[in-house]
Design a protein around this motif. Structure first.
Motif, PDB file in Angstrom:
ATOM      1  N   VAL A  47      29.322  40.759  29.121  1.00  0.00           N
ATOM      2  CA  VAL A  47      28.959  40.107  28.150  1.00  0.00           C
ATOM      3  C   VAL A  47      27.726  39.264  28.579  1.00  0.00           C
ATOM      4  N   GLU A  48      27.047  38.934  27.322  1.00  0.00           N
ATOM      5  CA  GLU A  48      25.608  38.130  27.642  1.00  0.00           C
ATOM      6  C   GLU A  48      25.719  36.942  28.581  1.00  0.00           C
ATOM      7  N   ASN A  49      26.422  35.865  27.938  1.00  0.00           N
ATOM      8  CA  ASN A  49      26.806  34.603  28.581  1.00  0.00           C
ATOM      9  C   ASN A  49      28.024  34.724  29.365  1.00  0.00           C
ATOM     10  N   TRP A  50      27.951  35.804  30.363  1.00  0.00           N
ATOM     11  CA  TRP A  50      29.232  36.092  31.058  1.00  0.00           C
ATOM     12  C   TRP A  50      29.662  34.807  32.025  1.00  0.00           C
ATOM     13  N   GLN A  51      28.461  34.192  32.356  1.00  0.00           N
ATOM     14  CA  GLN A  51      28.805  33.048  33.368  1.00  0.00           C
ATOM     15  C   GLN A  51      29.827  32.038  33.061  1.00  0.00           C
ATOM     16  N   GLU A  52      29.271  31.406  31.571  1.00  0.00           N
ATOM     17  CA  GLU A  52      30.073  30.316  30.687  1.00  0.00           C
ATOM     18  C   GLU A  52      31.408  30.968  30.474  1.00  0.00           C
ATOM     19  N   LYS A  53      31.450  32.156  29.937  1.00  0.00           N
ATOM     20  CA  LYS A  53      32.603  32.907  29.486  1.00  0.00           C
ATOM     21  C   LYS A  53      33.564  32.952  30.634  1.00  0.00           C
ATOM     22  N   ILE A  55      33.754  30.844  33.324  1.00  0.00           N
ATOM     23  CA  ILE A  55      34.350  29.778  33.757  1.00  0.00           C
ATOM     24  C   ILE A  55      35.218  29.267  32.689  1.00  0.00           C
ATOM     25  N   ASP A  56      34.855  29.488  31.434  1.00  0.00           N
ATOM     26  CA  ASP A  56      35.759  29.060  30.393  1.00  0.00           C
ATOM     27  C   ASP A  56      37.300  29.740  30.884  1.00  0.00           C
ATOM     28  N   LYS A  57      37.129  31.088  30.955  1.00  0.00           N
ATOM     29  CA  LYS A  57      38.479  31.703  30.962  1.00  0.00           C
ATOM     30  C   LYS A  57      39.123  31.221  32.389  1.00  0.00           C
ATOM     31  N   MET A  58      38.486  30.913  33.328  1.00  0.00           N
ATOM     32  CA  MET A  58      39.093  30.324  34.744  1.00  0.00           C
ATOM     33  C   MET A  58      39.746  28.852  34.244  1.00  0.00           C
ATOM     34  N   GLY A  59      39.078  28.047  33.297  1.00  0.00           N
ATOM     35  CA  GLY A  59      39.614  26.828  32.987  1.00  0.00           C
ATOM     36  C   GLY A  59      40.790  27.184  32.235  1.00  0.00           C
ATOM     37  N   ASP A 159      50.211  32.565  47.429  1.00  0.00           N
ATOM     38  CA  ASP A 159      50.140  34.024  47.036  1.00  0.00           C
ATOM     39  C   ASP A 159      48.745  34.395  46.796  1.00  0.00           C
ATOM     40  N   THR A 160      48.328  35.142  47.658  1.00  0.00           N
ATOM     41  CA  THR A 160      46.867  35.695  47.035  1.00  0.00           C
ATOM     42  C   THR A 160      46.976  36.604  45.848  1.00  0.00           C
ATOM     43  N   ALA A 161      48.025  37.173  45.760  1.00  0.00           N
ATOM     44  CA  ALA A 161      48.293  38.195  44.634  1.00  0.00           C
ATOM     45  C   ALA A 161      47.922  37.313  43.186  1.00  0.00           C
ATOM     46  N   GLU A 162      48.567  36.423  43.191  1.00  0.00           N
ATOM     47  CA  GLU A 162      48.294  35.417  42.015  1.00  0.00           C
ATOM     48  C   GLU A 162      46.578  35.301  41.983  1.00  0.00           C
ATOM     49  N   ILE A 163      46.148  35.067  43.030  1.00  0.00           N
ATOM     50  CA  ILE A 163      44.388  34.687  42.783  1.00  0.00           C
ATOM     51  C   ILE A 163      43.932  36.041  42.315  1.00  0.00           C
ATOM     52  N   SER A 164      44.320  37.121  42.942  1.00  0.00           N
ATOM     53  CA  SER A 164      43.325  38.302  42.529  1.00  0.00           C
ATOM     54  C   SER A 164      43.770  38.761  41.017  1.00  0.00           C
ATOM     55  N   MET A 165      45.256  38.768  40.433  1.00  0.00           N
ATOM     56  CA  MET A 165      45.308  38.710  39.316  1.00  0.00           C
ATOM     57  C   MET A 165      44.575  38.143  38.329  1.00  0.00           C
ATOM     58  N   ALA A 166      44.409  36.608  38.586  1.00  0.00           N
ATOM     59  CA  ALA A 166      43.506  35.891  37.883  1.00  0.00           C
ATOM     60  C   ALA A 166      42.232  36.303  37.837  1.00  0.00           C
ATOM     61  N   ALA A 167      41.778  36.809  38.979  1.00  0.00           N
ATOM     62  CA  ALA A 167      40.283  37.284  39.190  1.00  0.00           C
ATOM     63  C   ALA A 167      40.136  38.448  38.098  1.00  0.00           C
ATOM     64  N   ARG A 168      41.159  39.406  38.347  1.00  0.00           N
ATOM     65  CA  ARG A 168      40.764  40.435  37.525  1.00  0.00           C
ATOM     66  C   ARG A 168      40.985  39.998  35.989  1.00  0.00           C
ATOM     67  N   GLU A 169      41.747  39.089  35.704  1.00  0.00           N
ATOM     68  CA  GLU A 169      41.709  39.065  34.262  1.00  0.00           C
ATOM     69  C   GLU A 169      40.614  38.191  33.973  1.00  0.00           C
ATOM     70  N   VAL A 170      40.189  37.419  34.552  1.00  0.00           N
ATOM     71  CA  VAL A 170      38.688  36.824  34.190  1.00  0.00           C
ATOM     72  C   VAL A 170      37.632  37.845  33.974  1.00  0.00           C
ATOM     73  N   MET A 171      37.615  38.830  35.129  1.00  0.00           N
ATOM     74  CA  MET A 171      36.520  39.760  34.777  1.00  0.00           C
ATOM     75  C   MET A 171      36.543  40.854  33.774  1.00  0.00           C
ATOM     76  N   ASP A 172      37.988  40.902  33.325  1.00  0.00           N
ATOM     77  CA  ASP A 172      38.306  41.784  32.251  1.00  0.00           C
ATOM     78  C   ASP A 172      37.722  41.065  30.978  1.00  0.00           C
ATOM     79  N   PHE A 279      49.231  44.292  37.294  1.00  0.00           N
ATOM     80  CA  PHE A 279      47.956  44.424  38.212  1.00  0.00           C
ATOM     81  C   PHE A 279      46.750  43.537  37.784  1.00  0.00           C
ATOM     82  N   ILE A 280      46.400  43.627  36.398  1.00  0.00           N
ATOM     83  CA  ILE A 280      45.163  43.283  35.930  1.00  0.00           C
ATOM     84  C   ILE A 280      45.514  41.622  35.640  1.00  0.00           C
ATOM     85  N   GLY A 281      46.727  41.210  35.866  1.00  0.00           N
ATOM     86  CA  GLY A 281      46.943  39.531  35.666  1.00  0.00           C
ATOM     87  C   GLY A 281      47.312  39.463  34.110  1.00  0.00           C
ATOM     88  N   SER A 282      47.502  40.432  33.298  1.00  0.00           N
ATOM     89  CA  SER A 282      47.223  40.027  31.704  1.00  0.00           C
ATOM     90  C   SER A 282      48.826  40.096  31.256  1.00  0.00           C
TER      91      SER A 282
END
Ligand code: SF4
Ligand code: SF4
Lengths: 498, 245
Positions: A47-53, A55-59, A159-172, A279-282
């Motif tokens: 998406v266009e403003n992906w950075q902002e999006k 960070i919002d998703k991370m929050g 648990d690194t799995a928790e972090i990679s799941m979150a990362a995948r969800e943010v990316m999705d 797997f995708i943290g969803s």
């Protein structure tokens, strides 16, 4: 085998490898496409403003998952986990050290969510979320099989799995999805299983199996589909319908039910045990997939739900299903919901219902691979450590020759097969072969020492992964077997019905 | 009141506020964020009591770290033990009358030698950061600085053996801070350095990886009971999706 990479050398005495920066930065799975993304409710492209999006998703996730917040805050950078990941051992890439992997997200967390990271980014290793960082995320959060081996050793339990799941969800959420997982999840939402196998094809396959078993054993073992009012709804990974050695496991479950006189059925609506939503943290996707099982159980009016051999499916089943799709108060309260097929077989062994001719497995000398999700994210039998003891007990009940691999590589310290966590795709073959190294080393030692010939597993991903990567390590693909294949070989069947 | 006394009194109030309010706020945040799914790692206890025992063993023996790497375990366990002993010894500066067990020879002598132990542990941890390539790779400047800071605190504390201050006056100062009954702080250089460093540590605590201390208690892989099949575990934010038929 036209491989563009080298299979790692199997070492007699494994030592911790020296770092090789960016050794596997070139490995990224294929990106998902618009059609797969949108069916899961994600944008089709960055998406266009992906950075902002992002960070919002991370929050958003930081407020929803205590694990994520506590783990991003609490790492001491002590290094205890650095050598514990099979992908680090196989690739030597520092970003495959569990803490290295976490730090890719932790740097961003510190930059946008903590005071020191806002004002002194260099000091605390905080980084802006740039395109390069996003690329690193995509690459290395898809080089984690979410096996949780690192979490066992971490003094804080990070648990690194928790972090990679979150990362995948943010990316999705910003349109950067992984093709393999998202395409599969879409198929389950639409059709009911990972393979996209519709009801008629499934019915056909099961009929074929009935004929095969009848020919083989002269016993009319049924493979029922959508049979209402059965005692048991069996939910099994769809690989069990086709792949080798999975299907031999399915035959094993059917024989156990048949011999014990337990009526059972598969469901065409919930014809998949795997839940790639994890797997995708969803949570949403995971819940939707889990609800299909509830719906099938209600529709078919069964009394219990039993899961076939599948590692992460059992994690979702054991640890999450009740939470996601419960309460299951419409099922028979005498049984836990759900049960594992190993719990069923084990119980029947204890009740002396099943009888075995152990010598049927004498052509094999066996070992057992603890699948990571079964070992580190579930249990069995309602006892601590049941997930380790019950499968071993079954094997030793149905076979004479059994040895365990090195203690540091089994039970809660087991190594992932190298293909878990949504990485079982051909575009990650190099990673899969390299990640299998620690398990291959332990297996090969046992082959040399004890003459082991076969390794049993209770996970569809492990079985597929090993039957593919064995050849890279000079093993034969049929040296991986299903646990219930062993049960099937040795089970003494009553032949009177024919 | 001398300027030094006023300055340090103000700094200590400031630092203590940051430390306690900051930590309390972190703990509040951690407690407030739900853990929506059961994720305990094996051997996962099946009762609350089992969880308490597990956490106790992690806190007291660093059990997981022990199974991971013996050297890091040794250095960090020694360091934390020494930290505890030193803290107990320092209680005498804050209690009046001094609790009898704090004034006991055992606590005071152990607390003294703890400084050496602490330095040994910290130097070991520092060496590991410098010499092990994997640990060097993950270390950021703040990781070294925190070690240096604590080494300096232990070192300056130890130095006071050779540059002694008026212990009674120090005690009166601290008891004074607690009871708002202010008293002069001796302005010896070594003492002031030692105290400044402690103030710095107090301030960075809630903003740094020192949060691993509360973090361990809130770590879902360690503090959850393995009972997912018998008990549902729905987080508040997940309830909106509840549509069970
Ligand atoms: S979860 Fe497994 S694959 Fe992921 S970093 Fe930890 S050990 Fe490696
Ligand atoms: S073991 Fe835990 S605390 Fe230590 S570096 Fe790894 S994740 Fe961080």
């Amino acid at each position: 085998m036209a491989s563009k990479f080298e299979t790692p050398e199997v070492r007699k005495f494994p030592v911790i490898p020296k770092l090789e920066n960016s050794a596997t930065s070139h490995l990224s799975p294929f990106k998902s496409k618009e059609e797969f993304q949108s069916s899961l409710g994600y944008p089709g492209e960055l998406v266009e403003n992906w950075q902002e999006k992002a960070i919002d998703k991370m929050g958003d996730l930081l407020g929803k998952y205590r694990s994520l917040r506590v783990y991003l805050d609490s790492c001491i950078q002590c290094g205890a986990c650095t050598d514990k990941c099979h992908y680090y051992q196989g690739t030597k890439d520092p970003n495959n050290m569990p803490v290295g992997r976490q730090n890719l997200m932790r740097g961003v967390y510190r930059r946008y969510f903590t005071l020191p990271g806002k004002y002194f980014p260099k000091l605390v290793g905080a980084t802006d979320l740039t395109k390069e960082v996003l690329d690193d995320w995509y690459s290395y959060y898809h080089q984690c099989s979410q096996c949780r081996r690192c979490a066992v050793f971490c003094p804080i339990g990070i648990d690194t799995a928790e972090i990679s799941m979150a990362a995948r969800e943010v990316m999705d959420s910003i349109g950067v999805g992984q093709k393999y997982c998202n395409e599969i999840i879409g198929k389950v939402h639409k059709i009911g299983n990972n393979l996209g196998l519709p009801e008629p094809a499934l019915a056909d396959t099961l009929e074929g199996l009935e004929e095969d078993v009848l020919d083989d054993t002269e016993v009319d073992v049924k493979f029922p589909l959508d049979v209402k009012d059965s005692e048991v709804l069996l939910v099994t990974p769809s690989a069990d319908f086709f792949a080798e050695p999975h299907v031999d496991g399915l035959i094993g479950y059917a024989k156990v039910f048949h011999q014990a006189g337990i009526s059972w059925t598969l469901s065409s609506h919930a014809s998949e045990a795997a839940n790639f939503g994890m797997f995708i943290g969803s949570y949403d996707n995971m819940k939707k997939l889990a609800m299909r099982i509830r719906e099938a159980a209600l529709e078919l009016n069964v009394k219990r739900i039993v899961f076939g051999e599948c590692g992460h499916a059992w994690r979702v089943a054991y640890s999450f299903l009740n939470t996601l799709a419960g309460p299951f108060d419409f099922l028979d309260p005498r049984y836990p919901v759900p049960q594992h097929i190993c719990e069923i077989t084990n119980g029947l062994i204890d009740q002396n219902v099943l009888h075995f001719d152990k010598s049927a497995n004498d052509d094999m000398t066996l070992t057992y691979h603890d699948s990571c999700n079964v070992a580190r994210a579930s249990s069995m039998g309602g006892i601590m450590g049941g997930q380790f003891t019950i499968p071993r007990k079954i094997i030793q009940t149905v076979a004479n020759n059994f040895y365990d691999m090195d203690d540091e590589t089994i039970r809660e310290k087991t190594y992932c097969c190298g293909g878990g966590g949504g990485l079982l795709t051909d575009d990650l073959m190099e990673l899969r072969v390299k990640g299998a190294l620690p398990r291959m080393e332990a297996l090969k030692h046992l082959i040399e020492e004890k003459g082991v010939t076969h390794m049993a597993a209770i996970c569809a991903i492990c079985k597929s992964q090993f039957s593919k990567v064995f050849q890279y390590y000079d093993l034969e693909l049929d040296q991986i077997v299903s646990l219930h294949q062993l049960v099937s070989n040795a089970l003494i069947m009553n032949k009177k019905e024919v | 009141m001398s300027f030094v006394t006023i300055l340090y009194a103000a700094l200590f109030y400031f630092a203590a506020t940051i430390l306690f309010v900051g930590l309390a706020y972190r703990v509040y945040e951690y407690a407030k964020i739900p853990a929506p799914l059961k994720i305990p790692t094996p051997p996962a206890p099946m009762t609350q009591r089992g969880v308490a025992i597990r956490i106790f063993r992690e806190v007291v023996f660093f059990e997981s770290l022990f199974s991971a790497t013996k050297w890091t375990w040794l250095f960090s366990w020694i360091f934390h033990l020494a930290l505890l002993l030193a803290a107990l010894r320092h209680l005498k500066y804050f209690t009046d009358p001094v609790w009898f067990w704090v004034s006991s020879e055992l606590v005071q002598v152990a607390g003294h030698y703890a400084a050496y132990l602490m330095l040994a542990g910290l130097l070991g941890l520092f060496a590991r950061r410098v010499f092990v390539d994997r640990v060097r790779y993950i270390s950021s400047p703040s990781d070294y600085l925190i070690l240096v800071l604590i080494i300096a605190i232990a070192g300056s504390g130890l130095m006071m053996k050779w540059f002694p201050s008026d212990i009674l006056a120090i005690k009166l100062f601290f008891v004074g801070l607690l009871t708002f009954n202010f008293s002069e702080l001796p302005s010896d250089a070594v003492l002031l350095i030692h105290l400044s460093l402690v103030i710095a540590l107090m301030i960075i605590f809630p903003y740094s990886k020192l949060l691993h201390a509360p973090g361990l208690f809130f770590s879902p892989t360690r503090n959850q009971v393995d009972n997912a099949r018998s008990k549902r575990h729905v987080a508040d934010w997940a309830k909106r999706m509840e549509s069970t038929k």
